[in-house]
Structure formats: structure tokens, C-alpha cells
Design a protein around this motif. Structure first.
Motif, PDB file in Angstrom:
ATOM      1  N   ASP A  84       0.801  -1.224   0.000  1.00  0.00           N
ATOM      2  CA  ASP A  84       0.000   0.000   0.000  1.00  0.00           C
ATOM      3  C   ASP A  84       0.837   1.279   0.000  1.00  0.00           C
ATOM      4  O   ASP A  84       0.434   2.295   0.547  1.00  0.00           O
ATOM      5  CB  ASP A  84      -0.963  -0.005   1.188  1.00  0.00           C
ATOM      6  CG  ASP A  84      -2.348   0.408   0.766  1.00  0.00           C
ATOM      7  OD1 ASP A  84      -2.591   0.573  -0.446  1.00  0.00           O
ATOM      8  OD2 ASP A  84      -3.195   0.588   1.656  1.00  0.00           O
ATOM      9  N   VAL A  85       1.990   1.231  -0.616  1.00  0.00           N
ATOM     10  CA  VAL A  85       2.886   2.370  -0.666  1.00  0.00           C
ATOM     11  C   VAL A  85       2.291   3.499  -1.504  1.00  0.00           C
ATOM     12  O   VAL A  85       2.411   4.668  -1.158  1.00  0.00           O
ATOM     13  CB  VAL A  85       4.266   1.944  -1.222  1.00  0.00           C
ATOM     14  CG1 VAL A  85       5.151   3.135  -1.456  1.00  0.00           C
ATOM     15  CG2 VAL A  85       4.910   0.975  -0.272  1.00  0.00           C
ATOM     16  N   ALA A 105      -9.738   9.279  -7.362  1.00  0.00           N
ATOM     17  CA  ALA A 105     -10.125   7.858  -7.367  1.00  0.00           C
ATOM     18  C   ALA A 105      -9.379   7.085  -8.450  1.00  0.00           C
ATOM     19  O   ALA A 105      -8.967   5.940  -8.226  1.00  0.00           O
ATOM     20  CB  ALA A 105     -11.632   7.732  -7.571  1.00  0.00           C
ATOM     21  N   ILE A 106      -9.177   7.701  -9.606  1.00  0.00           N
ATOM     22  CA  ILE A 106      -8.430   7.043 -10.690  1.00  0.00           C
ATOM     23  C   ILE A 106      -6.988   6.803 -10.252  1.00  0.00           C
ATOM     24  O   ILE A 106      -6.437   5.711 -10.446  1.00  0.00           O
ATOM     25  CB  ILE A 106      -8.490   7.884 -11.979  1.00  0.00           C
ATOM     26  CG1 ILE A 106      -9.905   7.893 -12.550  1.00  0.00           C
ATOM     27  CG2 ILE A 106      -7.492   7.362 -13.016  1.00  0.00           C
ATOM     28  CD1 ILE A 106     -10.116   8.901 -13.666  1.00  0.00           C
ATOM     29  N   ILE A 107      -6.392   7.791  -9.639  1.00  0.00           N
ATOM     30  CA  ILE A 107      -4.994   7.673  -9.195  1.00  0.00           C
ATOM     31  C   ILE A 107      -4.859   6.584  -8.139  1.00  0.00           C
ATOM     32  O   ILE A 107      -3.963   5.738  -8.206  1.00  0.00           O
ATOM     33  CB  ILE A 107      -4.486   9.029  -8.681  1.00  0.00           C
ATOM     34  CG1 ILE A 107      -4.374  10.012  -9.856  1.00  0.00           C
ATOM     35  CG2 ILE A 107      -3.154   8.884  -7.959  1.00  0.00           C
ATOM     36  CD1 ILE A 107      -4.242  11.447  -9.451  1.00  0.00           C
ATOM     37  N   LEU A 108      -5.748   6.587  -7.166  1.00  0.00           N
ATOM     38  CA  LEU A 108      -5.683   5.558  -6.119  1.00  0.00           C
ATOM     39  C   LEU A 108      -5.998   4.175  -6.683  1.00  0.00           C
ATOM     40  O   LEU A 108      -5.384   3.185  -6.275  1.00  0.00           O
ATOM     41  CB  LEU A 108      -6.637   5.915  -4.979  1.00  0.00           C
ATOM     42  CG  LEU A 108      -6.232   7.138  -4.151  1.00  0.00           C
ATOM     43  CD1 LEU A 108      -7.322   7.491  -3.152  1.00  0.00           C
ATOM     44  CD2 LEU A 108      -4.905   6.914  -3.449  1.00  0.00           C
ATOM     45  N   GLY A 109      -6.924   4.109  -7.627  1.00  0.00           N
ATOM     46  CA  GLY A 109      -7.250   2.833  -8.261  1.00  0.00           C
ATOM     47  C   GLY A 109      -6.071   2.265  -9.024  1.00  0.00           C
ATOM     48  O   GLY A 109      -5.807   1.063  -8.977  1.00  0.00           O
ATOM     49  N   PHE A 110      -5.350   3.121  -9.719  1.00  0.00           N
ATOM     50  CA  PHE A 110      -4.165   2.663 -10.448  1.00  0.00           C
ATOM     51  C   PHE A 110      -3.147   2.085  -9.463  1.00  0.00           C
ATOM     52  O   PHE A 110      -2.564   1.033  -9.707  1.00  0.00           O
ATOM     53  CB  PHE A 110      -3.538   3.815 -11.241  1.00  0.00           C
ATOM     54  CG  PHE A 110      -2.361   3.403 -12.067  1.00  0.00           C
ATOM     55  CD1 PHE A 110      -2.541   2.933 -13.357  1.00  0.00           C
ATOM     56  CD2 PHE A 110      -1.067   3.465 -11.561  1.00  0.00           C
ATOM     57  CE1 PHE A 110      -1.458   2.533 -14.127  1.00  0.00           C
ATOM     58  CE2 PHE A 110       0.018   3.068 -12.321  1.00  0.00           C
ATOM     59  CZ  PHE A 110      -0.177   2.607 -13.613  1.00  0.00           C
ATOM     60  N   GLY A 111      -2.959   2.775  -8.362  1.00  0.00           N
ATOM     61  CA  GLY A 111      -1.999   2.302  -7.362  1.00  0.00           C
ATOM     62  C   GLY A 111      -2.358   0.960  -6.772  1.00  0.00           C
ATOM     63  O   GLY A 111      -1.483   0.179  -6.390  1.00  0.00           O
ATOM     64  N   GLU A 112      -3.646   0.672  -6.715  1.00  0.00           N
ATOM     65  CA  GLU A 112      -4.099  -0.621  -6.196  1.00  0.00           C
ATOM     66  C   GLU A 112      -3.677  -1.772  -7.104  1.00  0.00           C
ATOM     67  O   GLU A 112      -3.607  -2.914  -6.669  1.00  0.00           O
ATOM     68  CB  GLU A 112      -5.619  -0.628  -6.043  1.00  0.00           C
ATOM     69  CG  GLU A 112      -6.134   0.250  -4.931  1.00  0.00           C
ATOM     70  CD  GLU A 112      -5.761  -0.263  -3.555  1.00  0.00           C
ATOM     71  OE1 GLU A 112      -5.838  -1.479  -3.327  1.00  0.00           O
ATOM     72  OE2 GLU A 112      -5.379   0.565  -2.715  1.00  0.00           O
TER      73      GLU A 112
END
Length: 167
Positions: A84-85, A105-112
Motif C-alpha cells: 500500500d505504498v 479515485a483514478i490515481i488511487l485505483g491505479f496504485g491498487e
């Protein structure tokens, strides 16, 4: 003296309109910076099979550096447990961004997606978030152009109105 005060008020409101237009430009630049990062991550994973921990080492983007997002990502490179970095790094620098809820939300979704699934599923997820960010950039470009004109006009109009009331 009234004329000088009226000119000052007009300039003040006009500058507020110009400043607000600058915020819109920053939002667009931030979307473009993340889009560039998304493409970079996808290429590093797909073509070079780069380990997740060191993907961000060679990526450079002035805006993402200044906001602290990239330094935060890189600071976890030597962690033994690497989970979860992306979210942690984004949350630590989120207050410096001007993004909408959907863009966030797109940015966090990509990170997931980074490093959490097999290659093909990960690539499909990357492609999805890249296309979503591309659509947001297109939408943001049109909104930015419209809003910059609107904020300038409103600033000048409010300044002129206030100046007339003073005189």
C-alpha cells in the motif's frame, strides 16, 4: 483618492479571477503528470519486468517531485514489507494537489493494481486506468479553457462593479 481606491479594487478582483484560472491549469498539469507516470509504470512492468519496489527510481516529473508524491514513493524502496505504498504516498501529499474526486479515485485505483496481480490482469487494469485518466484529461482541457475565461470575466466584472460603487 477614490479613483486610486477604485483602481486598486478593480485590480484586486481581476487578480483573483486570474489566480483561480491558474488553479484550473494546475489541475490539468497534475492529471497529465499522473498520466505520464501511469504510462511509465505500465512500460516498466510489461517490457522490463521491473520489480515494484524500484519502478519509481528512474522516473522524473517536476510537478510530482514538488508535491512530494514521488519522493514518498521512493522512500519506501528499502522497506522489508512493501504494501500500500502508493496510497500512503498519495495521502501524504494529497493536500498539495488540486484534483477532483474522480481524478483522485483514478490515481488511487491505479496504485491498487501495481504489483498485486499477475501480468495480464495487471496490464488490463493499467490500460483501464490509463484510458480513464486520458478521458479526464480531455474533459479537464475543455473545462480549463472554459473556466479560465469565466473566472477572468467574473473577476473583471466584480472589480468594475466594486470600482463603480466606490466612485
Amino acid at each position: 483618492m477614490k479613483v486610486l481606491g477604485a483602481a486598486f479594487i478593480f485590480a484586486f478582483f481581476s487578480l483573483i479571477g486570474i489566480f483561480r484560472g491558474g488553479v484550473e491549469r494546475k489541475k490539468l498539469a497534475e492529471c497529465e503528470a499522473f498520466f505520464e507516470l501511469f504510462e511509465y509504470v505500465k512500460n516498466q512492468v510489461n517490457y522490463f519486468l521491473m520489480p515494484t519496489k524500484i519502478i519509481y527510481r528512474n522516473f522524473s516529473n517536476k510537478l510530482l517531485e514538488e508535491t512530494g508524491f514521488l519522493p514518498a514513493l521512493r522512500s519506501h524502496e528499502d522497506d522489508e514489507i512493501y504494501c500500500d505504498v502508493w496510497k500512503t504516498s498519495f495521502k501524504s501529499s494529497e493536500s498539495r494537489f488540486h484534483l477532483s474526486e474522480k481524478q483522485t479515485a483514478i490515481i488511487l485505483g491505479f496504485g491498487e493494481c501495481v504489483g498485486k496481480t499477475n501480468g495480464q490482469i495487471q496490464t488490463n487494469n493499467f490500460d483501464y486506468y490509463i484510458s480513464e485518466m486520458k478521458n479526464e484529461i480531455i474533459k479537464q482541457k475543455s473545462e480549463t479553457a472554459k473556466n479560465i475565461k469565466l473566472y477572468r470575466t467574473l473577476g473583471m466584472t466584480a472589480g468594475a462593479l466594486a470600482a463603480i460603487l466606490i466612485i
